[in-house]
Motif scaffolding. Structure first.
Motif, short mmCIF file in Angstrom:
data_model
loop_
_atom_site.label_atom_id
_atom_site.label_comp_id
_atom_site.label_asym_id
_atom_site.label_seq_id
_atom_site.Cartn_x
_atom_site.Cartn_y
_atom_site.Cartn_z
N GLN A 119 0.89 -1.11 -0.01
CA GLN A 119 -0.09 -0.16 0.04
C GLN A 119 1.04 1.21 -0.21
O GLN A 119 0.28 2.33 -0.29
CB GLN A 119 -0.93 -0.10 1.16
CG GLN A 119 -2.14 -1.33 1.17
CD GLN A 119 -2.88 -0.97 2.36
OE1 GLN A 119 -3.98 -0.24 2.17
NE2 GLN A 119 -2.67 -1.62 3.53
N THR A 120 1.95 1.13 0.34
CA THR A 120 3.19 2.29 0.28
C THR A 120 4.26 2.06 -0.21
O THR A 120 4.80 0.64 -0.35
CB THR A 120 3.44 2.71 1.67
OG1 THR A 120 4.00 1.83 2.56
CG2 THR A 120 1.99 3.37 2.56
N ILE A 121 5.15 2.98 -0.52
CA ILE A 121 6.53 2.70 -1.10
C ILE A 121 7.36 3.27 -0.14
O ILE A 121 7.25 4.51 0.39
CB ILE A 121 6.57 3.39 -2.52
CG1 ILE A 121 5.45 3.07 -3.59
CG2 ILE A 121 8.00 3.39 -3.06
CD1 ILE A 121 5.25 3.94 -4.77
N ASP A 122 8.55 2.42 -0.05
CA ASP A 122 9.53 3.02 0.86
C ASP A 122 10.51 4.05 0.23
O ASP A 122 10.64 4.16 -0.96
CB ASP A 122 10.53 1.84 1.05
CG ASP A 122 9.98 0.69 2.10
OD1 ASP A 122 8.91 0.85 2.66
OD2 ASP A 122 10.43 -0.64 1.75
N THR A 123 10.56 5.00 1.24
CA THR A 123 11.36 6.13 1.01
C THR A 123 12.37 6.46 1.63
O THR A 123 12.71 5.83 2.77
CB THR A 123 10.60 7.54 0.83
OG1 THR A 123 10.15 7.66 2.29
CG2 THR A 123 9.53 7.42 -0.03
N ARG A 132 15.33 7.68 4.36
CA ARG A 132 14.97 8.48 5.63
C ARG A 132 16.04 9.69 5.41
O ARG A 132 17.29 9.60 5.14
CB ARG A 132 15.41 7.92 6.92
CG ARG A 132 15.05 8.33 8.24
CD ARG A 132 15.21 7.36 9.47
NE ARG A 132 14.34 6.41 9.15
CZ ARG A 132 13.10 6.38 9.65
NH1 ARG A 132 12.62 7.52 10.43
NH2 ARG A 132 12.44 5.06 9.67
N GLN A 152 10.87 10.32 7.93
CA GLN A 152 10.90 9.64 6.25
C GLN A 152 9.30 9.73 6.11
O GLN A 152 8.40 9.61 6.80
CB GLN A 152 11.04 8.12 6.93
CG GLN A 152 10.71 7.17 5.73
CD GLN A 152 11.14 5.54 6.29
OE1 GLN A 152 10.95 5.23 7.24
NE2 GLN A 152 11.71 4.87 5.13
N GLY A 153 9.08 9.98 4.73
CA GLY A 153 7.96 10.26 4.29
C GLY A 153 7.19 8.97 3.87
O GLY A 153 7.75 7.99 3.78
N VAL A 154 5.82 8.96 3.85
CA VAL A 154 5.15 7.88 3.39
C VAL A 154 4.34 8.08 1.84
O VAL A 154 3.80 9.32 2.00
CB VAL A 154 4.14 7.37 4.36
CG1 VAL A 154 3.22 6.18 3.98
CG2 VAL A 154 4.82 7.10 5.63
N VAL A 155 4.61 7.30 1.14
CA VAL A 155 4.36 7.45 -0.27
C VAL A 155 3.33 6.46 -0.52
O VAL A 155 3.47 5.47 -0.61
CB VAL A 155 5.35 7.61 -1.41
CG1 VAL A 155 4.86 7.95 -2.76
CG2 VAL A 155 6.36 8.66 -1.08
N PRO A 156 1.99 6.77 -0.72
CA PRO A 156 1.13 5.89 -1.24
C PRO A 156 1.34 5.07 -2.51
O PRO A 156 1.75 5.86 -3.41
CB PRO A 156 -0.27 6.61 -1.14
CG PRO A 156 -0.05 7.86 -0.53
CD PRO A 156 1.22 8.08 -0.84
N SER A 157 0.85 3.94 -2.59
CA SER A 157 1.11 3.20 -3.95
C SER A 157 -0.22 2.77 -4.54
O SER A 157 -1.10 2.50 -3.74
CB SER A 157 1.99 1.87 -3.53
OG SER A 157 2.06 1.06 -4.61
#
Length: 224
Positions: A21-25, A27, A33-38
């Protein structure tokens, strides 16, 4: 290629969840660390089954062969502990296929119950939609947390509101995999999801002669 799911295998455990559900970004140096929806979320299901006797064992072995590792797909039924109810308030059953008690069939077939449309879509919805208007025919409705399927795609209800007396509006995840027309059948008794094995070794068991009830595990992933 599609494999026939082994209806004689008893379901012991396993609940679908959405992976990816999210993409690792990376830090940052400050630790943020941001959270990017997938947009590539998919259903994952880790299940355990049990089977007894000759017919069920042969059916299971045939199913593993039909799947060909990760080559084929199958419609995996989703079992819910707390089922939706009929309009009379009685819990529905998730069992959709009856077997032949005390009998052996070479093909390992069963008899499918007649499909009853208890909910249908009240309006069309486009690809990637996450909101549906429903028409209730023979049920008290879906509650947040319930699973349902349209065609071979599985969804989970997030919210349910009733903006008018006759309109039942739900939000759900994941977004629709394809557009849905008005009047489409919404499966709430035996939701299914088109899935494949996560690896080529799924579903194996030792096959010991003193083992009365093998209980193999399988990890499925949605076939998109």
């Amino acid at each position: 290629m599609e494999a026939t799911f082994p209806f004689m295998a008893g379901f012991r455990s396993g609940l679908p969840y959405l992976g990816g559900q999210t993409i690792d970004t990376p830090r940052s140096i400050s630790g943020i660390q941001g959270v990017v929806p997938s947009m590539s979320a998919r259903w994952i299901m880790e299940c355990q089954f049990v089977f007894h006797g000759e017919a069920a064992t042969l059916q299971w072995n045939a199913f593993i062969g039909q799947m060909g590792g990760r080559q084929a797909t199958t419609l995996v039924p989703v079992h819910q502990r707390y089922m939706p109810k009929t309009r009379d308030g009685r819990p529905l059953s998730s069992e959709n296929v009856a077997g032949l008690a005390g009998a052996q069939t070479w093909e390992g077939f069963g008899f499918e119950n007649t499909r009853v449309t208890r909910i249908q879509t009240a309006a069309a919805a486009p690809l990637r939609a996450t909101l549906l208007n429903l028409e209730l025919l023979d049920t008290t409705g879906l509650r947040p947390g319930h699973f349902f399927s349209i065609g071979d795609r599985l969804h989970k209800v997030l919210t349910h509101v009733q903006p008018t007396l006759d309109t039942h509006r739900i939000t759900f995840q994941p977004p629709l995999r394809k557009a849905v027309a008005a009047g489409a059948h919404v499966e709430i008794e035996t939701p299914v999801c088109r899935m494949r094995f996560s690896s080529d070794d799924e579903g194996r068991y030792e096959g010991a002669f003193d083992e009365l009830a093998p209980m193999p595990r399988i990890r499925f992933e949605e076939a998109i």
